[in-house]
Design a protein around this motif. Structure first.
Motif, short mmCIF file in Angstrom:
data_model
loop_
_atom_site.label_atom_id
_atom_site.label_comp_id
_atom_site.label_asym_id
_atom_site.label_seq_id
_atom_site.Cartn_x
_atom_site.Cartn_y
_atom_site.Cartn_z
N PRO A 1 -1.53 2.40 8.09
CA PRO A 1 -0.94 1.19 8.67
C PRO A 1 -2.01 0.12 8.93
N GLY A 2 -1.65 -1.12 8.60
CA GLY A 2 -2.52 -2.25 8.87
C GLY A 2 -3.59 -2.52 7.84
N ARG A 3 -3.71 -1.67 6.83
CA ARG A 3 -4.72 -1.86 5.79
C ARG A 3 -4.15 -2.65 4.63
N ASP A 4 -4.96 -3.55 4.09
CA ASP A 4 -4.57 -4.27 2.88
C ASP A 4 -4.64 -3.31 1.69
N TYR A 5 -3.86 -3.59 0.65
CA TYR A 5 -3.80 -2.70 -0.51
C TYR A 5 -5.16 -2.49 -1.17
N TRP A 6 -6.02 -3.47 -1.09
CA TRP A 6 -7.34 -3.39 -1.73
C TRP A 6 -8.43 -2.91 -0.77
N ASP A 7 -8.06 -2.60 0.45
CA ASP A 7 -9.03 -2.20 1.48
C ASP A 7 -9.07 -0.67 1.64
N TYR A 8 -9.17 0.00 0.51
CA TYR A 8 -9.26 1.46 0.47
C TYR A 8 -10.43 1.81 -0.44
N PRO A 9 -11.02 2.98 -0.25
CA PRO A 9 -12.03 3.41 -1.22
C PRO A 9 -11.35 3.57 -2.58
N LEU A 10 -12.06 3.31 -3.65
CA LEU A 10 -11.47 3.43 -4.98
C LEU A 10 -10.92 4.83 -5.23
N SER A 11 -11.51 5.83 -4.61
CA SER A 11 -11.05 7.21 -4.79
C SER A 11 -9.69 7.47 -4.15
N ALA A 12 -9.20 6.55 -3.34
CA ALA A 12 -7.89 6.71 -2.69
C ALA A 12 -6.75 6.27 -3.60
N CYS A 13 -7.11 5.79 -4.80
CA CYS A 13 -6.10 5.33 -5.74
C CYS A 13 -6.32 5.97 -7.10
N GLU A 14 -5.26 5.93 -7.91
CA GLU A 14 -5.35 6.44 -9.27
C GLU A 14 -4.48 5.59 -10.18
N THR A 15 -4.77 5.64 -11.46
CA THR A 15 -4.03 4.89 -12.46
C THR A 15 -2.90 5.75 -12.99
N LEU A 16 -1.69 5.21 -12.94
CA LEU A 16 -0.52 5.88 -13.49
C LEU A 16 0.21 4.92 -14.41
N CYS A 17 0.85 5.44 -15.44
CA CYS A 17 1.73 4.59 -16.24
C CYS A 17 3.04 4.44 -15.45
N SER A 18 3.85 3.49 -15.86
CA SER A 18 5.09 3.25 -15.12
C SER A 18 6.01 4.48 -15.17
N GLY A 19 5.97 5.25 -16.23
CA GLY A 19 6.79 6.44 -16.34
C GLY A 19 6.38 7.54 -15.36
N CYS A 20 5.10 7.69 -15.13
CA CYS A 20 4.59 8.71 -14.20
C CYS A 20 4.63 8.23 -12.74
N HIS A 21 4.61 6.92 -12.57
CA HIS A 21 4.58 6.36 -11.23
C HIS A 21 5.97 6.43 -10.61
#
Length: 66
Positions: free
Chosen positions: A46-66
């Protein structure tokens, strides 16, 4: 989305996709294979901007897997 906000998100998003070799981490598809790549947050805080995370907290998915 305000211009500055959009720019921060686009920069962050592109970095995540580049780190994942421009491929979906689940199925392996790339844009060259027709995949629409998206960035998935593994968790939200809560309260964090979408880009205010370590890069390791995100992953790349295609629209079908997402």
């Amino acid at each position: 989305m305000a211009k500055n906000v959009k720019g921060k998100w686009e920069k962050y998003r592109n970095e995540v996709i580049e780190l994942d070799d421009c491929r979906c981490v689940r199925c392996g598809k790339s844009r060259d294979e027709g995949a629409v790549l998206q960035v998935h947050h593994k968790h939200y805080e809560p309260g964090r901007d979408y880009w205010d995370y370590p890069l390791s907290a995100c992953e790349t998915l295609c629209s079908g897997c997402h």
